[in-house]
Design an enzyme around this catalytic site. Structure first.
Site, PDB file in Angstrom:
ATOM      1  N   ALA A   1       0.815  -1.214   0.000  1.00 15.07           N
ATOM      2  CA  ALA A   1       0.000   0.000   0.000  1.00 15.07           C
ATOM      3  C   ALA A   1       0.849   1.265   0.000  1.00 15.07           C
ATOM      4  CB  ALA A   1      -0.935  -0.020   1.206  1.00 15.07           C
ATOM      5  N   HIS A   2       0.148   2.408  -0.014  1.00 18.02           N
ATOM      6  CA  HIS A   2       0.834   3.702  -0.121  1.00 18.02           C
ATOM      7  C   HIS A   2       1.738   3.988   1.084  1.00 18.02           C
ATOM      8  CE1 HIS A   2      -3.229   5.443   1.532  1.00 18.02           C
ATOM      9  NE2 HIS A   2      -2.565   4.820   2.462  1.00 18.02           N
ATOM     10  N   ASN A   3       2.887   4.578   0.781  1.00 17.40           N
ATOM     11  CA  ASN A   3       3.875   5.026   1.768  1.00 17.40           C
ATOM     12  C   ASN A   3       4.529   3.899   2.559  1.00 17.40           C
ATOM     13  OD1 ASN A   3       1.774   7.549   1.609  1.00 17.40           O
ATOM     14  ND2 ASN A   3       3.896   8.242   1.913  1.00 17.40           N
TER      15      ASN A   3
END
Length: 340
Positions: free
Chosen positions: A241-243
């Site tokens: 997922a993001h980051n």
């Protein structure tokens, strides 16, 4: 491609026991070997196949002692498994070197550049202001969005999608169907119960020697970067997922999921179908077993975790031993209650 056994023995730093002028042109499984093929024997379970195989040659370790007569020629090397791996690498490099040029139809924007000895397959697409290094292989139907930077010796397999602003180092491989840099799963709840998409304006960074498996997704950051550190190997059908940050030389097996903003240390092993909650930190050298759920940060390096939710593996196995005997324990409790 055809090579003599003498040439292959020299490549592997080994010695052929037999006619070095025999030629092979194929890599075979030992149990399915035919004349003209070469295989290897590293696991004793497969030794019976050595005495039956029709392979022209079989790679074995220096200390191997056959117990029966055999027809094939042996190539003795220090380590059979590593020797065959080296042969596979040489085969892959030779095959890759043959892919040079541009197939039509394909598209690359005039503002983009690509290095020497590269390949662009039919129906591949390269957007604006991209900069791709030397010996890059872009296979058919691969997509590369605007402003992508890619180092040398990278391979983008058929149907892979690399979205805008992604940065990729040297010697990376993106397998078919992978998506790098699509929007992360960010939605803000509204007063009326609906959700509003939060723009994802960050990117993805893959450092050197990263492998991304088929149909794996690596989301771009909401802001900043999702980062896969050098040497990390990601299997098929993994969701990152993001980051998220994945540490150096960490390996992640199929169908695992890592939620947003979690940081995975270096040299970790994450087995299949593991799930990790967001905003956690996982220490270096952590091993996470299959189907394990991680709901809190792992601070101690070198732990092995198993279970849902995760707990120390030894504690889990002790508890599981009791769990398997719950019916027996229940009967004993009822018998004791009757005696009272």
């Amino acid at each position: 491609m055809e090579f003599t056994l003498g040439q292959l023995a020299a490549l592997l730093g080994g010695k052929a026991e037999g006619d070095e002028n025999q030629k092979v042109n194929r890599l075979d499984k030992i149990q399915e070997g035919k004349p003209g093929g070469i295989s290897f024997l590293a696991n004793e379970k497969y030794e019976p196949f050595l005495y039956e195989t029709e392979c022209t040659a079989v790679i074995v370790s220096e200390g191997f002692s056959p117990s029966k007569p055999f027809k094939t020629t042996l190539i003795r090397v220090k380590d059979a498994y590593l020797g065959f791996t080296k042969l596979l690498e040489a085969y892959a490099e030779f095959t890759k070197a043959m892919l040079v040029g541009v197939e039509e139809p394909s598209y690359m924007h005039s503002s983009s550049s690509i290095g020497d000895n590269c390949f662009r397959g039919a129906f591949s697409y390269i957007g604006k202001k991209c900069k791709l290094g030397n010996n890059v292989k872009i296979h058919p139907q691969a997509y590369i969005g605007d402003n992508v930077k890619m180092g040398d010796n990278c391979i983008v397999h058929p149907g892979a999608k690399i979205c805008a602003d992604t940065q990729i180092g040297n010697n990376c491989e993106i397998f078919p169907g992978a998506v790098i840099g699509a929007d992360g799963f960010g939605f803000a709840p509204q007063p009326d119960g609906s959700y509003k998409a939060i723009p994802q304006i960050g990117n993805v960074i893959l450092e050197d020697n990263v492998s991304i498996g088929s149909n794996t997704t690596v989301d771009c950051a909401t802001m900043g970067s999702t980062i896969i550190r050098k040497g990390a190997k990601i299997d098929n059908q993994v969701q990152i997922a993001h980051n998220v940050v994945i540490g150096e030389n960490t390996v992640i097996a199929a169908q695992s999921g890592i939620s947003g903003s979690t940081e995975i240390g270096k040299n970790c092993v994450i087995a299949g179908k593991a799930g990790i909650v967001g905003h956690l930190k996982i220490a270096d050298n952590t091993t996470i077993g299959a189907n394990t759920g991680i709901s809190k940060s792992i601070k101690k390096s070198g732990e092995t975790l198993l279970g849902y939710m995760a707990m120390d593996m030894k504690d889990f196995l002790k508890s599981y031993a009791l769990f398997k005997n719950l019916d027996v324990l229940e009967k004993r409790v009822k018998e004791l209650e009757k005696k009272d």
